[in-house]
Design a protein around this motif. Structure first.
Motif, PDB file in Angstrom:
ATOM      1  N   THR A  36       0.823  -1.195   0.000  1.00  0.00           N
ATOM      2  CA  THR A  36       0.000   0.000   0.000  1.00  0.00           C
ATOM      3  C   THR A  36       0.857   1.244   0.000  1.00  0.00           C
ATOM      4  O   THR A  36       2.036   1.218   0.325  1.00  0.00           O
ATOM      5  N   ALA A  37       0.228   2.368  -0.350  1.00  0.00           N
ATOM      6  CA  ALA A  37       0.966   3.626  -0.342  1.00  0.00           C
ATOM      7  C   ALA A  37       1.485   3.948   1.038  1.00  0.00           C
ATOM      8  O   ALA A  37       2.571   4.502   1.206  1.00  0.00           O
ATOM      9  N   ALA A  38       0.700   3.607   2.059  1.00  0.00           N
ATOM     10  CA  ALA A  38       1.135   3.912   3.422  1.00  0.00           C
ATOM     11  C   ALA A  38       2.409   3.179   3.781  1.00  0.00           C
ATOM     12  O   ALA A  38       3.172   3.622   4.638  1.00  0.00           O
ATOM     13  N   ALA A  39       2.672   2.082   3.094  1.00  0.00           N
ATOM     14  CA  ALA A  39       3.846   1.287   3.443  1.00  0.00           C
ATOM     15  C   ALA A  39       5.141   1.975   3.085  1.00  0.00           C
ATOM     16  O   ALA A  39       6.195   1.639   3.607  1.00  0.00           O
ATOM     17  N   VAL A  40       5.073   2.962   2.179  1.00  0.00           N
ATOM     18  CA  VAL A  40       6.306   3.656   1.819  1.00  0.00           C
ATOM     19  C   VAL A  40       6.489   4.934   2.627  1.00  0.00           C
ATOM     20  O   VAL A  40       7.463   5.642   2.447  1.00  0.00           O
ATOM     21  N   ARG A  41       5.525   5.241   3.485  1.00  0.00           N
ATOM     22  CA  ARG A  41       5.613   6.471   4.259  1.00  0.00           C
ATOM     23  C   ARG A  41       6.804   6.443   5.202  1.00  0.00           C
ATOM     24  O   ARG A  41       7.033   5.483   5.907  1.00  0.00           O
ATOM     25  N   ASN A  42       7.600   7.507   5.175  1.00  0.00           N
ATOM     26  CA  ASN A  42       8.777   7.596   6.022  1.00  0.00           C
ATOM     27  C   ASN A  42       8.330   7.852   7.458  1.00  0.00           C
ATOM     28  O   ASN A  42       7.639   8.827   7.729  1.00  0.00           O
ATOM     29  N   THR A  43       8.680   6.993   8.368  1.00  0.00           N
ATOM     30  CA  THR A  43       8.237   7.137   9.756  1.00  0.00           C
ATOM     31  C   THR A  43       9.124   8.096  10.549  1.00  0.00           C
ATOM     32  O   THR A  43       8.802   8.451  11.667  1.00  0.00           O
ATOM     33  N   SER A  44      10.244   8.517   9.971  1.00  0.00           N
ATOM     34  CA  SER A  44      11.133   9.442  10.664  1.00  0.00           C
ATOM     35  C   SER A  44      10.822  10.872  10.266  1.00  0.00           C
ATOM     36  O   SER A  44      10.446  11.151   9.130  1.00  0.00           O
ATOM     37  N   ALA A  45      10.966  11.792  11.209  1.00  0.00           N
ATOM     38  CA  ALA A  45      10.762  13.201  10.893  1.00  0.00           C
ATOM     39  C   ALA A  45      11.955  13.789  10.152  1.00  0.00           C
ATOM     40  O   ALA A  45      11.884  14.878   9.610  1.00  0.00           O
ATOM     41  N   ARG A  46      13.043  13.058  10.125  1.00  0.00           N
ATOM     42  CA  ARG A  46      14.256  13.572   9.492  1.00  0.00           C
ATOM     43  C   ARG A  46      14.143  13.457   7.979  1.00  0.00           C
ATOM     44  O   ARG A  46      13.699  12.454   7.445  1.00  0.00           O
ATOM     45  N   ILE A  47      14.536  14.508   7.276  1.00  0.00           N
ATOM     46  CA  ILE A  47      14.478  14.497   5.821  1.00  0.00           C
ATOM     47  C   ILE A  47      15.448  13.452   5.286  1.00  0.00           C
ATOM     48  O   ILE A  47      16.617  13.419   5.667  1.00  0.00           O
ATOM     49  N   PRO A  48      14.985  12.583   4.389  1.00  0.00           N
ATOM     50  CA  PRO A  48      15.894  11.569   3.844  1.00  0.00           C
ATOM     51  C   PRO A  48      16.963  12.188   2.957  1.00  0.00           C
ATOM     52  O   PRO A  48      16.699  13.131   2.224  1.00  0.00           O
ATOM     53  N   THR A  49      18.159  11.685   3.047  1.00  0.00           N
ATOM     54  CA  THR A  49      19.272  12.195   2.252  1.00  0.00           C
ATOM     55  C   THR A  49      20.066  11.030   1.697  1.00  0.00           C
ATOM     56  O   THR A  49      20.020   9.924   2.229  1.00  0.00           O
ATOM     57  N   PRO A  50      20.819  11.271   0.616  1.00  0.00           N
ATOM     58  CA  PRO A  50      21.668  10.198   0.082  1.00  0.00           C
ATOM     59  C   PRO A  50      22.812   9.890   1.025  1.00  0.00           C
ATOM     60  O   PRO A  50      23.079  10.636   1.979  1.00  0.00           O
ATOM     61  N   ARG A  51      23.497   8.805   0.741  1.00  0.00           N
ATOM     62  CA  ARG A  51      24.627   8.433   1.586  1.00  0.00           C
ATOM     63  C   ARG A  51      25.706   9.505   1.513  1.00  0.00           C
ATOM     64  O   ARG A  51      25.810  10.229   0.527  1.00  0.00           O
TER      65      ARG A  51
ATOM     66  N   PHE B 108       1.846   9.077  -6.725  1.00  0.00           N
ATOM     67  CA  PHE B 108       3.111   9.573  -7.279  1.00  0.00           C
ATOM     68  C   PHE B 108       4.296   8.942  -6.554  1.00  0.00           C
ATOM     69  O   PHE B 108       5.258   8.478  -7.186  1.00  0.00           O
ATOM     70  N   ALA B 109       4.244   8.921  -5.225  1.00  0.00           N
ATOM     71  CA  ALA B 109       5.342   8.325  -4.457  1.00  0.00           C
ATOM     72  C   ALA B 109       5.521   6.853  -4.806  1.00  0.00           C
ATOM     73  O   ALA B 109       6.649   6.369  -4.963  1.00  0.00           O
ATOM     74  N   MET B 110       4.414   6.136  -4.935  1.00  0.00           N
ATOM     75  CA  MET B 110       4.496   4.714  -5.276  1.00  0.00           C
ATOM     76  C   MET B 110       5.061   4.505  -6.679  1.00  0.00           C
ATOM     77  O   MET B 110       5.829   3.569  -6.915  1.00  0.00           O
ATOM     78  N   ALA B 111       4.688   5.371  -7.614  1.00  0.00           N
ATOM     79  CA  ALA B 111       5.225   5.259  -8.972  1.00  0.00           C
ATOM     80  C   ALA B 111       6.733   5.481  -8.966  1.00  0.00           C
ATOM     81  O   ALA B 111       7.486   4.768  -9.647  1.00  0.00           O
ATOM     82  N   CYS B 112       7.189   6.456  -8.179  1.00  0.00           N
ATOM     83  CA  CYS B 112       8.633   6.701  -8.064  1.00  0.00           C
ATOM     84  C   CYS B 112       9.338   5.512  -7.420  1.00  0.00           C
ATOM     85  O   CYS B 112      10.423   5.101  -7.866  1.00  0.00           O
ATOM     86  N   LEU B 113       8.740   4.978  -6.356  1.00  0.00           N
ATOM     87  CA  LEU B 113       9.358   3.851  -5.661  1.00  0.00           C
ATOM     88  C   LEU B 113       9.384   2.617  -6.550  1.00  0.00           C
ATOM     89  O   LEU B 113      10.373   1.867  -6.572  1.00  0.00           O
ATOM     90  N   ASP B 114       8.325   2.409  -7.294  1.00  0.00           N
ATOM     91  CA  ASP B 114       8.253   1.266  -8.194  1.00  0.00           C
ATOM     92  C   ASP B 114       9.365   1.322  -9.238  1.00  0.00           C
ATOM     93  O   ASP B 114      10.080   0.337  -9.461  1.00  0.00           O
ATOM     94  N   VAL B 115       9.531   2.472  -9.866  1.00  0.00           N
ATOM     95  CA  VAL B 115      10.564   2.573 -10.896  1.00  0.00           C
ATOM     96  C   VAL B 115      11.954   2.551 -10.262  1.00  0.00           C
ATOM     97  O   VAL B 115      12.911   2.037 -10.856  1.00  0.00           O
ATOM     98  N   ALA B 116      12.081   3.053  -9.035  1.00  0.00           N
ATOM     99  CA  ALA B 116      13.380   2.986  -8.349  1.00  0.00           C
ATOM    100  C   ALA B 116      13.796   1.539  -8.118  1.00  0.00           C
ATOM    101  O   ALA B 116      14.967   1.180  -8.305  1.00  0.00           O
ATOM    102  N   ASP B 117      12.857   0.693  -7.706  1.00  0.00           N
ATOM    103  CA  ASP B 117      13.162  -0.723  -7.513  1.00  0.00           C
ATOM    104  C   ASP B 117      13.603  -1.376  -8.824  1.00  0.00           C
ATOM    105  O   ASP B 117      14.557  -2.160  -8.861  1.00  0.00           O
ATOM    106  N   VAL B 118      12.896  -1.057  -9.894  1.00  0.00           N
ATOM    107  CA  VAL B 118      13.229  -1.627 -11.201  1.00  0.00           C
ATOM    108  C   VAL B 118      14.610  -1.165 -11.644  1.00  0.00           C
ATOM    109  O   VAL B 118      15.429  -1.965 -12.123  1.00  0.00           O
ATOM    110  N   VAL B 119      14.891   0.125 -11.484  1.00  0.00           N
ATOM    111  CA  VAL B 119      16.189   0.673 -11.912  1.00  0.00           C
ATOM    112  C   VAL B 119      17.316   0.096 -11.065  1.00  0.00           C
ATOM    113  O   VAL B 119      18.407  -0.196 -11.581  1.00  0.00           O
ATOM    114  N   ASP B 120      17.087  -0.087  -9.771  1.00  0.00           N
ATOM    115  CA  ASP B 120      18.103  -0.728  -8.926  1.00  0.00           C
ATOM    116  C   ASP B 120      18.499  -2.092  -9.497  1.00  0.00           C
ATOM    117  O   ASP B 120      19.688  -2.410  -9.640  1.00  0.00           O
TER     118      ASP B 120
END
Length: 252
Positions: A2-17, A148-160
């Motif tokens: 579900t879309a809720a499953a990709v929700r970031n549970t942290s208040a911290r903004i995600p950043t790259p490594r 939109f978030a799910m579409a981005c996550l879906d294509v990110a998994d494929v590209v990985d």
């Protein structure tokens, strides 16, 4: 999922490594330019597709300014990846096949055919992201944001998965059989249609978590005018854009 499953549970903004100089100098010097290009481009799109998915999950669903920033960024990464795929399809893989010894041709052609079919499916998913972005901009609803978030996550998994396979299958062949002159000809013939400011933004994203050897190689491969533009305004614009997008400066 579900879309809720990709929700970031942290208040911290995600950043790259964080950036890391993980290429020892002797090793970096021996990496062919075609291999370095593939590696840098792959890590850029992998990082940014997943990042924009994370950023979208906590964005206000009806904030038009925030929506515009996130969807514009996804559009930029989509453009970069579609252009990259076209360059591979039209120039890099044909040049590689021409340079392979006869006993490697059949296997490599089969791999390229499989890549082409999979790449077409990936490009379709990228266009799904563009569609979801337009729908969110119009609807301004949580469901449109999550789609939109799910579409981005879906294509990110494929590209990985696809880039990992490509790096296992093709990068050793590029390193062994595509010479510097061949790569220089490909680079000259590959025309980017992005505006100059967007090209500098992509340059910053490419440099962000590249190792020292790849950063030096990327910068040395630029025309003098592009290096000048990056130094005198491009880098500053890139950093400011990243701060607005992520809420903090880039990793490097």
């Amino acid at each position: 999922m579900t879309a809720a499953a990709v929700r970031n549970t942290s208040a911290r903004i995600p950043t790259p490594r964080a950036a890391g100089d993980d290429c020892p100098a002797p090793q970096a010097a021996s990496i062919p330019p075609a291999v370095a290009y593939q590696r840098v481009l792959h890590q850029l799109v992998r990082r940014e597709l997943r990042l924009v998915a994370d950023l979208a999950t906590w964005a206000p669903a009806d904030d038009a300014e925030r929506i515009a920033a996130l969807t514009a960024h996804s559009g930029l990464i989509t453009h970069v990846l579609l252009h990259h795929h076209a360059t591979e399809r039209e120039a890099i893989w044909p040049a590689l096949l021409r340079n392979l010894p006869p006993d490697r041709q059949a296997e490599a052609r089969a791999a390229v055919d499989a890549w082409t079919a999979g790449c077409a499916r990936t490009d379709h998913r990228l266009r799904d992201v563009s569609t979801a972005a337009r729908q969110w901009a119009v609807a301004l609803t949580p469901s449109a944001r999550d789609a939109f978030a799910m579409a981005c996550l879906d294509v990110a998994d494929v590209v990985d998965a696809r880039t990992a396979d490509e790096e296992r299958t093709f990068l050793p062949l590029l390193g062994a059989h595509l010479g510097a002159d061949d790569w220089a000809a490909i680079a000259r013939s590959s025309r980017c249609t992005l505006p100059a400011r967007d090209q500098l933004m992509v340059l910053g994203l490419a440099l962000e978590d590249a190792c020292a050897g790849d950063r030096a190689r990327v910068l040395e491969g630029l025309p003098r005018s592009a290096r000048w533009a990056w130094r005198f305004g491009g880098e500053r614009h890139y950093r400011a854009t990243v701060v607005r997008l992520r809420g903090e400066p880039p990793a490097r």
